[in-house]
Design a protein around this motif. Structure first.
Motif, PDB file in Angstrom:
ATOM      1  N   PRO A 133       0.833  -1.203   0.000  1.00 56.41           N
ATOM      2  CA  PRO A 133       0.000   0.000   0.000  1.00 56.41           C
ATOM      3  C   PRO A 133       0.868   1.254   0.000  1.00 56.41           C
ATOM      4  O   PRO A 133       2.071   1.192   0.262  1.00 56.41           O
ATOM      5  CB  PRO A 133      -0.808  -0.124   1.284  1.00 56.41           C
ATOM      6  N   ARG A 134       0.253   2.391  -0.275  1.00 59.78           N
ATOM      7  CA  ARG A 134       0.975   3.662  -0.271  1.00 59.78           C
ATOM      8  C   ARG A 134       0.223   4.668   0.596  1.00 59.78           C
ATOM      9  O   ARG A 134      -0.978   4.526   0.833  1.00 59.78           O
ATOM     10  CB  ARG A 134       1.102   4.217  -1.692  1.00 59.78           C
ATOM     11  N   ILE A 135       0.944   5.685   1.056  1.00 58.18           N
ATOM     12  CA  ILE A 135       0.350   6.775   1.814  1.00 58.18           C
ATOM     13  C   ILE A 135       0.080   7.918   0.855  1.00 58.18           C
ATOM     14  O   ILE A 135       0.971   8.355   0.127  1.00 58.18           O
ATOM     15  CB  ILE A 135       1.272   7.237   2.959  1.00 58.18           C
ATOM     16  N   ASP A 136      -1.153   8.393   0.854  1.00 60.95           N
ATOM     17  CA  ASP A 136      -1.577   9.433  -0.083  1.00 60.95           C
ATOM     18  C   ASP A 136      -1.658  10.779   0.644  1.00 60.95           C
ATOM     19  O   ASP A 136      -2.585  11.029   1.411  1.00 60.95           O
ATOM     20  CB  ASP A 136      -2.948   9.073  -0.663  1.00 60.95           C
ATOM     21  N   GLY A 137      -0.683  11.649   0.416  1.00 55.85           N
ATOM     22  CA  GLY A 137      -0.714  12.978   1.015  1.00 55.85           C
ATOM     23  C   GLY A 137      -0.168  13.014   2.428  1.00 55.85           C
ATOM     24  O   GLY A 137       0.420  12.056   2.935  1.00 55.85           O
ATOM     25  N   ARG A 138      -0.390  14.144   3.092  1.00 54.15           N
ATOM     26  CA  ARG A 138       0.144  14.388   4.427  1.00 54.15           C
ATOM     27  C   ARG A 138      -0.867  14.032   5.513  1.00 54.15           C
ATOM     28  O   ARG A 138      -2.066  13.994   5.286  1.00 54.15           O
ATOM     29  CB  ARG A 138       0.517  15.875   4.564  1.00 54.15           C
ATOM     30  N   ALA A 139      -0.343  13.799   6.703  1.00 55.86           N
ATOM     31  CA  ALA A 139      -1.207  13.575   7.865  1.00 55.86           C
ATOM     32  C   ALA A 139      -1.846  14.893   8.288  1.00 55.86           C
ATOM     33  O   ALA A 139      -1.254  15.967   8.141  1.00 55.86           O
ATOM     34  CB  ALA A 139      -0.388  12.989   9.017  1.00 55.86           C
ATOM     35  N   VAL A 140      -3.055  14.818   8.815  1.00 59.61           N
ATOM     36  CA  VAL A 140      -3.777  16.013   9.270  1.00 59.61           C
ATOM     37  C   VAL A 140      -4.149  15.854  10.743  1.00 59.61           C
ATOM     38  O   VAL A 140      -4.378  14.732  11.211  1.00 59.61           O
ATOM     39  CB  VAL A 140      -5.062  16.257   8.434  1.00 59.61           C
ATOM     40  N   PRO A 141      -4.211  16.956  11.502  1.00 57.15           N
ATOM     41  CA  PRO A 141      -4.681  16.853  12.885  1.00 57.15           C
ATOM     42  C   PRO A 141      -6.169  16.559  12.919  1.00 57.15           C
ATOM     43  O   PRO A 141      -6.938  17.109  12.126  1.00 57.15           O
ATOM     44  CB  PRO A 141      -4.372  18.241  13.462  1.00 57.15           C
ATOM     45  N   VAL A 142      -6.601  15.692  13.810  1.00 56.76           N
ATOM     46  CA  VAL A 142      -8.010  15.337  13.960  1.00 56.76           C
ATOM     47  C   VAL A 142      -8.493  15.885  15.290  1.00 56.76           C
ATOM     48  O   VAL A 142      -7.975  15.516  16.352  1.00 56.76           O
ATOM     49  CB  VAL A 142      -8.219  13.814  13.873  1.00 56.76           C
ATOM     50  N   ARG A 143      -9.496  16.749  15.226  1.00 50.66           N
ATOM     51  CA  ARG A 143     -10.010  17.417  16.422  1.00 50.66           C
ATOM     52  C   ARG A 143     -11.390  16.872  16.787  1.00 50.66           C
ATOM     53  O   ARG A 143     -12.179  16.533  15.906  1.00 50.66           O
ATOM     54  CB  ARG A 143     -10.094  18.931  16.190  1.00 50.66           C
ATOM     55  N   VAL A 144     -11.656  16.844  18.087  1.00 52.07           N
ATOM     56  CA  VAL A 144     -12.975  16.446  18.577  1.00 52.07           C
ATOM     57  C   VAL A 144     -13.496  17.521  19.524  1.00 52.07           C
ATOM     58  O   VAL A 144     -12.730  18.318  20.077  1.00 52.07           O
ATOM     59  CB  VAL A 144     -12.948  15.073  19.294  1.00 52.07           C
ATOM     60  N   LEU A 145     -14.799  17.534  19.700  1.00 57.35           N
ATOM     61  CA  LEU A 145     -15.456  18.505  20.564  1.00 57.35           C
ATOM     62  C   LEU A 145     -14.789  18.552  21.936  1.00 57.35           C
ATOM     63  O   LEU A 145     -14.574  17.526  22.572  1.00 57.35           O
ATOM     64  CB  LEU A 145     -16.929  18.129  20.704  1.00 57.35           C
ATOM     65  N   SER A 146     -14.481  19.759  22.404  1.00 56.55           N
ATOM     66  CA  SER A 146     -13.763  19.932  23.662  1.00 56.55           C
ATOM     67  C   SER A 146     -14.713  20.038  24.843  1.00 56.55           C
ATOM     68  O   SER A 146     -15.686  20.802  24.796  1.00 56.55           O
ATOM     69  CB  SER A 146     -12.907  21.198  23.600  1.00 56.55           C
ATOM     70  N   PRO A 147     -14.429  19.317  25.945  1.00 57.96           N
ATOM     71  CA  PRO A 147     -15.261  19.454  27.143  1.00 57.96           C
ATOM     72  C   PRO A 147     -15.178  20.853  27.742  1.00 57.96           C
ATOM     73  O   PRO A 147     -16.128  21.326  28.360  1.00 57.96           O
ATOM     74  CB  PRO A 147     -14.703  18.394  28.095  1.00 57.96           C
ATOM     75  N   ASP A 148     -14.040  21.534  27.576  1.00 60.58           N
ATOM     76  CA  ASP A 148     -13.918  22.908  28.084  1.00 60.58           C
ATOM     77  C   ASP A 148     -14.869  23.846  27.361  1.00 60.58           C
ATOM     78  O   ASP A 148     -15.455  24.748  27.961  1.00 60.58           O
ATOM     79  CB  ASP A 148     -12.480  23.406  27.931  1.00 60.58           C
ATOM     80  N   PHE A 149     -15.038  23.625  26.046  1.00 59.14           N
ATOM     81  CA  PHE A 149     -15.989  24.430  25.281  1.00 59.14           C
ATOM     82  C   PHE A 149     -17.410  24.166  25.752  1.00 59.14           C
ATOM     83  O   PHE A 149     -18.202  25.087  25.970  1.00 59.14           O
ATOM     84  CB  PHE A 149     -15.857  24.106  23.790  1.00 59.14           C
ATOM     85  N   VAL A 150     -17.738  22.894  25.952  1.00 57.00           N
ATOM     86  CA  VAL A 150     -19.074  22.527  26.422  1.00 57.00           C
ATOM     87  C   VAL A 150     -19.342  23.138  27.795  1.00 57.00           C
ATOM     88  O   VAL A 150     -20.446  23.620  28.076  1.00 57.00           O
ATOM     89  CB  VAL A 150     -19.231  20.994  26.488  1.00 57.00           C
ATOM     90  N   ALA A 151     -18.315  23.153  28.636  1.00 57.37           N
ATOM     91  CA  ALA A 151     -18.465  23.688  29.985  1.00 57.37           C
ATOM     92  C   ALA A 151     -18.542  25.210  30.008  1.00 57.37           C
ATOM     93  O   ALA A 151     -18.859  25.798  31.040  1.00 57.37           O
ATOM     94  CB  ALA A 151     -17.311  23.218  30.861  1.00 57.37           C
ATOM     95  N   GLY A 152     -18.231  25.852  28.885  1.00 58.52           N
ATOM     96  CA  GLY A 152     -18.313  27.303  28.812  1.00 58.52           C
ATOM     97  C   GLY A 152     -17.104  28.032  29.357  1.00 58.52           C
ATOM     98  O   GLY A 152     -17.198  29.217  29.705  1.00 58.52           O
ATOM     99  N   LYS A 153     -15.947  27.377  29.414  1.00 60.08           N
ATOM    100  CA  LYS A 153     -14.744  28.032  29.911  1.00 60.08           C
ATOM    101  C   LYS A 153     -14.318  29.140  28.955  1.00 60.08           C
ATOM    102  O   LYS A 153     -14.297  28.962  27.733  1.00 60.08           O
ATOM    103  CB  LYS A 153     -13.612  27.016  30.085  1.00 60.08           C
ATOM    104  N   ALA A 154     -13.963  30.284  29.512  1.00 63.15           N
ATOM    105  CA  ALA A 154     -13.592  31.446  28.710  1.00 63.15           C
ATOM    106  C   ALA A 154     -12.393  31.130  27.816  1.00 63.15           C
ATOM    107  O   ALA A 154     -11.380  30.602  28.286  1.00 63.15           O
ATOM    108  CB  ALA A 154     -13.270  32.622  29.624  1.00 63.15           C
ATOM    109  N   GLY A 155     -12.520  31.461  26.539  1.00 67.28           N
ATOM    110  CA  GLY A 155     -11.424  31.272  25.599  1.00 67.28           C
ATOM    111  C   GLY A 155     -11.203  29.858  25.128  1.00 67.28           C
ATOM    112  O   GLY A 155     -10.284  29.603  24.335  1.00 67.28           O
ATOM    113  N   ALA A 156     -12.003  28.910  25.585  1.00 61.66           N
ATOM    114  CA  ALA A 156     -11.811  27.509  25.183  1.00 61.66           C
ATOM    115  C   ALA A 156     -12.149  27.326  23.713  1.00 61.66           C
ATOM    116  O   ALA A 156     -13.200  27.792  23.247  1.00 61.66           O
ATOM    117  CB  ALA A 156     -12.674  26.588  26.032  1.00 61.66           C
ATOM    118  N   PRO A 157     -11.284  26.668  22.935  1.00 67.16           N
ATOM    119  CA  PRO A 157     -11.612  26.386  21.536  1.00 67.16           C
ATOM    120  C   PRO A 157     -12.729  25.366  21.444  1.00 67.16           C
ATOM    121  O   PRO A 157     -12.971  24.609  22.394  1.00 67.16           O
ATOM    122  CB  PRO A 157     -10.302  25.834  20.970  1.00 67.16           C
TER     123      PRO A 157
END
Length: 271
Positions: free
Chosen positions: A65-89
């Motif tokens: 097999p071959r690798i096609d392209g570059r690796a990318v960062p995978v993000r998931v919903l942040s608990p800090d954002f859900v909690a409403g912390k100031a400045g949380a992504p």
């Protein structure tokens, strides 16, 4: 249904969940970048076995097999954002993913995490190319935006500024075809998950509610991790710790992050 194989000793919780055998320690690639880890000879050997096990055509069985392209960062919903912390992504990086392509054209996503001095290591392989495909689609829909996944409902979005746009059918059902504002999205996820954050009664009581995963079998790396790591991996936690957790809890944190990412796997619906 997406086929996912844990390929590192640190992901034994996921192995147990799926009933798959983990390869020997050191059997997967490592490197000083995600791209070097996924293109390492050991990773390509593992990919060859993965594609063959997943029903490769006889004519392509021995093709590398071959690798096609570059690796990318995978993000998931942040608990800090859900909690409403100031400045949380809105989301946090859990792992990086690159697309592998078999000789017959089938694709798989190769997941890597950074493990301190050991560098970047491959921890999982999943059929399909969701992670990279949605990263590309998000860049097209909202240039400069952040692509992320809400794992509890298996939905993909792209966010920039005050705008949140859906990238798949699950996300469209959640926020509508035209998307929503960041404030409205926070209100929705807070209502859905605000009482299930780490430290909540929900989490302490281990009430899975459709999000939790089985505990690691006795004797596995995850089962023998430190108390902090074990708490991160506890059933009922819809926001497991990511691989950036403290070094002492890294093994359990990675296993927990992957388990949380898989908690609601089902037949995929293309966008």
């Amino acid at each position: 249904m997406r086929r996912i194989r844990a390929v590192a000793a640190g992901a034994l919780t996921t192995v147990a969940l799926l009933g798959l055998a983990a390869p020997r320690a050191g059997a997967t690639g490592a490197g000083d970048t995600p791209d070097r880890a996924v293109t390492a000879p050991a990773t390509l050997d593992t990919l060859s076995r993965f594609f063959a096990r997943d029903g490769a055509a006889a004519a392509a069985r021995d093709a590398r097999p071959r690798i096609d392209g570059r690796a990318v960062p995978v993000r998931v919903l942040s608990p800090d954002f859900v909690a409403g912390k100031a400045g949380a992504p809105v989301a946090r990086v859990v792992f990086h993913a690159a697309t592998a392509v078999a000789a017959d054209g089938r694709k798989a996503s190769v997941w890597t995490v950074r493990r301190g001095a050991a560098g970047w290591q491959v921890v999982n392989i999943a059929t399909g190319d969701d992670e990279v495909r949605y990263a590309v689609e998000g860049a097209r829909r909202l240039p400069g935006g952040t692509v992320f996944r809400e794992p509890q409902i298996d939905a993909w979005y792209v966010h920039r500024g005050t705008q949140v746009l859906p990238l798949d059918a699950d996300a469209r059902r959640a926020v509508g075809a035209d998307g929503t504002t960041l404030a409205a999205y926070r209100h929705r996820v807070r209502a859905a998950y605000g009482d299930k954050l780490p430290g909540s009664v929900y989490a302490k009581e281990g009430r899975a509610g459709g999000y939790g995963t089985p505990a690691a079998p006795p004797g596995t790396a995850a089962a023998s991790a430190t108390a902090a790591g074990a708490a991160a991996a506890a059933p009922g936690n819809p926001f497991p710790a990511g691989p950036a957790a403290a070094a002492a809890a890294a093994t359990a944190a990675v296993a927990a992050a992957l388990a949380g990412f898989l908690a609601r796997r089902r037949h995929r619906r293309r966008a």
